[in-house]
Design a protein around this motif. Sequence first.
Motif, short mmCIF file in Angstrom:
data_model
loop_
_atom_site.label_atom_id
_atom_site.label_comp_id
_atom_site.label_asym_id
_atom_site.label_seq_id
_atom_site.Cartn_x
_atom_site.Cartn_y
_atom_site.Cartn_z
N TYR A 23 6.84 -17.47 32.83
CA TYR A 23 7.89 -17.20 33.68
C TYR A 23 9.15 -16.43 33.31
O TYR A 23 8.99 -15.72 33.81
N SER A 27 9.21 -12.85 35.91
CA SER A 27 10.31 -12.59 36.32
C SER A 27 11.05 -11.56 36.10
O SER A 27 12.40 -11.52 37.18
N TYR A 36 13.46 -11.17 44.72
CA TYR A 36 15.36 -12.22 44.20
C TYR A 36 16.05 -11.50 45.50
O TYR A 36 16.84 -11.99 46.29
N PHE A 79 16.76 -17.73 40.56
CA PHE A 79 15.51 -17.48 40.19
C PHE A 79 15.72 -16.44 39.70
O PHE A 79 15.40 -15.73 38.35
N TYR A 83 14.58 -17.42 35.81
CA TYR A 83 13.32 -18.00 36.50
C TYR A 83 12.43 -18.88 36.15
O TYR A 83 11.91 -19.84 35.91
N HIS A 87 11.76 -22.35 38.41
CA HIS A 87 10.15 -21.72 39.02
C HIS A 87 10.19 -23.08 40.16
O HIS A 87 9.71 -23.20 40.78
N ASN A 88 10.72 -24.76 39.44
CA ASN A 88 9.85 -25.78 39.57
C ASN A 88 9.90 -26.09 41.23
O ASN A 88 10.30 -26.67 41.76
N ALA A 90 11.05 -23.78 43.47
CA ALA A 90 11.15 -21.97 43.94
C ALA A 90 10.06 -22.33 45.73
O ALA A 90 10.08 -22.04 46.82
N ALA A 135 7.65 -17.86 45.02
CA ALA A 135 7.11 -19.14 44.24
C ALA A 135 5.50 -18.36 43.51
O ALA A 135 4.59 -19.26 42.57
N GLY A 138 4.90 -16.87 39.05
CA GLY A 138 4.61 -17.25 37.76
C GLY A 138 3.19 -17.41 37.87
O GLY A 138 2.14 -18.46 36.42
#
Length: 144
Positions: A23, A27, A36, A79, A83, A87-88, A90, A135, A138
């Motif tokens: 991740y 990012s 972003y 983010f 990130y 990321h959870n 997103a 989202a 990743g």
Amino acid sequence: MSTRPAQTPIEAHPDLMALRAHYEEASETPLARTLYGLTCLAGLYAAISPWVVKFSVIPYITVNNLIVGLAVAVMALGFASAYGRTHNLAWTTPVLGVWLIISPWVILQKAATTGLIASNVIVGAIILLLGAGVASLGMTRQFG
């Protein structure tokens, strides 16, 4: 007496560490940074849109756009800075985009003006698309 092998705490599990590294790598791409930045700008526009489009005299939708826009902008900053840890969350960005699209009809029902509807639909669609891009970062295997 049975002996059980010592268990590794989940935070130090090799698979979790590899996933976080993936991740973080995703990012740091130019595409991710662009997503972003644009997401943050779209969120800020949503927050100030009641004054730009001149519908700030309608209190409920003004507060709605201010809160949702600032939430999107803050999430985009999160983010961009971490990130691997954020990321959870997103998936919430596209949901907020959908909310911006439908909020004039949900909050105001028939009292929404054309400028308000156009502004919310356009910025909501942009946030929806950018949020879907964030989202999906990743999930990519190749970075560019």
